[in-house]
Design a protein around this motif. Structure first.
Motif, short mmCIF file in Angstrom:
data_model
loop_
_atom_site.label_atom_id
_atom_site.label_comp_id
_atom_site.label_asym_id
_atom_site.label_seq_id
_atom_site.Cartn_x
_atom_site.Cartn_y
_atom_site.Cartn_z
N VAL A 164 -14.06 5.41 -3.66
CA VAL A 164 -13.24 4.19 -3.69
C VAL A 164 -12.13 4.32 -2.65
N THR A 165 -11.91 3.27 -1.87
CA THR A 165 -10.84 3.24 -0.88
C THR A 165 -9.60 2.62 -1.50
N PHE A 166 -8.47 3.32 -1.35
CA PHE A 166 -7.19 2.84 -1.88
C PHE A 166 -6.25 2.52 -0.72
N LEU A 167 -5.64 1.35 -0.77
CA LEU A 167 -4.60 0.97 0.17
C LEU A 167 -3.30 1.62 -0.29
N LYS A 168 -2.58 2.28 0.62
CA LYS A 168 -1.33 2.95 0.28
C LYS A 168 -0.15 2.16 0.85
N ILE A 169 0.58 1.49 -0.04
CA ILE A 169 1.73 0.68 0.36
C ILE A 169 2.95 1.23 -0.38
N GLY A 170 3.79 1.99 0.34
CA GLY A 170 4.90 2.66 -0.32
C GLY A 170 4.36 3.63 -1.34
N LYS A 171 4.80 3.49 -2.59
CA LYS A 171 4.32 4.35 -3.65
C LYS A 171 3.11 3.77 -4.38
N LYS A 172 2.68 2.58 -3.97
CA LYS A 172 1.56 1.92 -4.63
C LYS A 172 0.23 2.35 -4.03
#
Length: 456
Positions: free
Chosen positions: A254-262
């Motif tokens: 699964v690919t996760f987008l990393k936006i700040g701590k999210k």
């Protein structure tokens, strides 16, 4: 209006015909060859011509307009009769611009990624309940047709194709649209039959930039050297916004987008798709979409048809269908799959289908394009060569062009399927890449053969 389509079977043409019928117009059409899925969809809406071929008697003075597709020729008998009768003749991009000239226009162009970026923007707008018209180059989930035209929508989203408008209008389609917001995803030489040199091809994008509305916005992929040079040399009045990729990581497929701590899980994958996502994000910002709304909406995006589309899986093995056909697209798609499934064997099959890919002068551009696949196969159809009036292509020439010693080349789809069944495993990742159909190969049936079999 009473409108006749010459070459109604084309991908965009048949969707425009359906959209206009839905809007209440009277539509007729002709074509000398209509393939699936156009054939079934035209039949569903009562628009399938009774007989294939050209029928000049269909062109009557009572017509309000004729829309001319690129598949027709300049000496088409229906076209000649329309000219003789003085009926208004449009190319389909000309017709779309006439519809959208008083709307805010967003145009997504580039040699690759434009369908996916357009689909992402459309998905977000629909998810948020926005009213908009559109033209996109692929069927999308939750969208009945690839074209929508309405009287009330204040906005139109265009996928900006650089191919010619019609046999009598040699302008690229995207030169018609005059965007207020434009995006260019990259420039990689294509369509050698109409743009015989890279410089000639590059100039079409320069013209596109010059046709952006005054004080408009140009969003562009900064990882493309040629595009970056072009953007810097053109139009000082434009607001220019570069983009690349966005931070991400892959975990358990699964690919996760990393936006700040999210960490936001996505249903798409691949570095090129994360770049596409960033471009779509910037377009949506220009349309007043809040970042939080974009990120929530994009997490549900499953992709466009044949853009790394998952056809079937068996728990471990998978079969994907992808539209990749240019050398740069092959490389990006293969790299995405290898990164997403690093522990599995990737079996890549590519069909030479476009005029450029079947042209011996262009073939050398594919050198090493499939090197990252564990097993590589190339297919081409002798019938496609005949239809495009190209000389016979030898398997030896194809293998030499790809510069891969273990590449296997086929010109018979049944032989290709037999080889895949005999030389692969059901836990492999299968990637079928083409802008065509592998000579009518049923992808779901192929997936069943490859993924459901038992091996020793």
């Amino acid at each position: 209006m009473n409108i006749h389509f010459i070459a109604i079977g084309g991908s965009a043409m048949h969707n425009l015909a359906i959209a206009l019928k839905i809007n209440g117009h009277t539509i007729t059409g002709s074509d000398d060859e209509i393939f699936e899925p156009s054939k079934s969809r035209l039949k569903q809406y009562g628009l399938l011509p009774e007989k294939e071929g050209w029928h000049p008697e269909k062109i009557q003075p009572s017509l309000d307009a004729v829309i001319l597709g690129m598949h027709a020729r300049a000496d088409n008998p229906e076209l000649l009769r329309a000219k003789a009768l003085g009926v208004k003749i449009y190319s389909y991009p000309e017709f779309l611009y006439a519809h959208a000239k008083n709307k805010k226009r967003v145009v997504i162009g580039g040699s690759h990624g434009k369908t996916t970026i357009t689909a992402m923007v459309m998905h977000v707008l629909k998810h948020l309940g926005k009213d908009f018209d559109y033209l996109v180059g692929s069927r999308l989930p939750d969208f009945e047709v690839m074209v929508r035209l309405s009287n009330d929508a204040p906005l139109m989203i265009f996928e900006g194709d650089e191919y010619l408008s019609s046999p009598i209008d040699r302008r690229p389609k995207f030169h018609w649209y005059h965007p207020h917001v434009a995006l260019l995803s990259g420039i990689a030489w294509d369509h050698i039959n109409v743009f015989p040199t890279f410089d000639n091809y590059l100039e079409q994008f320069a013209i596109f930039i010059r046709l952006i509305e005054p004080d408009g916005v140009l969003i562009y992929y900064a990882g493309d050297e040629w595009l970056t040079r072009l953007v810097k040399s053109e139009r000082k009045d434009l607001r220019k916004i570069p983009y690349t990729s966005v931070p991400y990581e892959v975990e358990n497929g699964v690919t996760f987008l990393k936006i700040g701590k999210k960490r936001i899980p996505l249903k798409i994958f691949g570095k090129h798709n994360l770049s596409n996502l960033h471009g779509a994000w910037l377009v949506c910002r220009e349309l007043g979409i809040a970042d939080s709304d974009f990120l929530e909406a994009i997490s549900h995006f499953k992709g466009a048809s044949k853009r790394l589309e998952l056809v079937a899986e068996n728990g471990k093995g998978r079969l994907y269908s992808d539209f990749a056909h240019a050398p740069s697209k092959l490389k990006a798609t293969l790299e995405a799959v290898k990164m997403q499934f690093p522990q599995q064997q990737v079996v890549a099959c590519f069909e030479l289908h476009t005029f450029s890919s079947l042209n011996q002068d262009f073939l050398a551009q594919y050198a090493h394009a499939m090197d990252s696949a564990d097993q590589a196969f190339v297919f081409y159809s002798p019938h496609a060569l005949q239809m495009k009036k190209l000389p016979v292509l030898s398997k030896e020439a194809v293998k030499k062009a790809f510069a891969r010693d273990d590449l296997q080349v086929f010109d018979d789809k049944d032989e290709l399927v037999s080889c895949l069944v005999e030389n692969t495993q059901p836990d492999n990742i299968f990637l079928m890449m083409s802008s065509g159909t592998f000579d009518g190969l049923n992808m779901k049936a192929l997936a069943d053969k490859l993924l459901k079999r038992k091996t020793d």
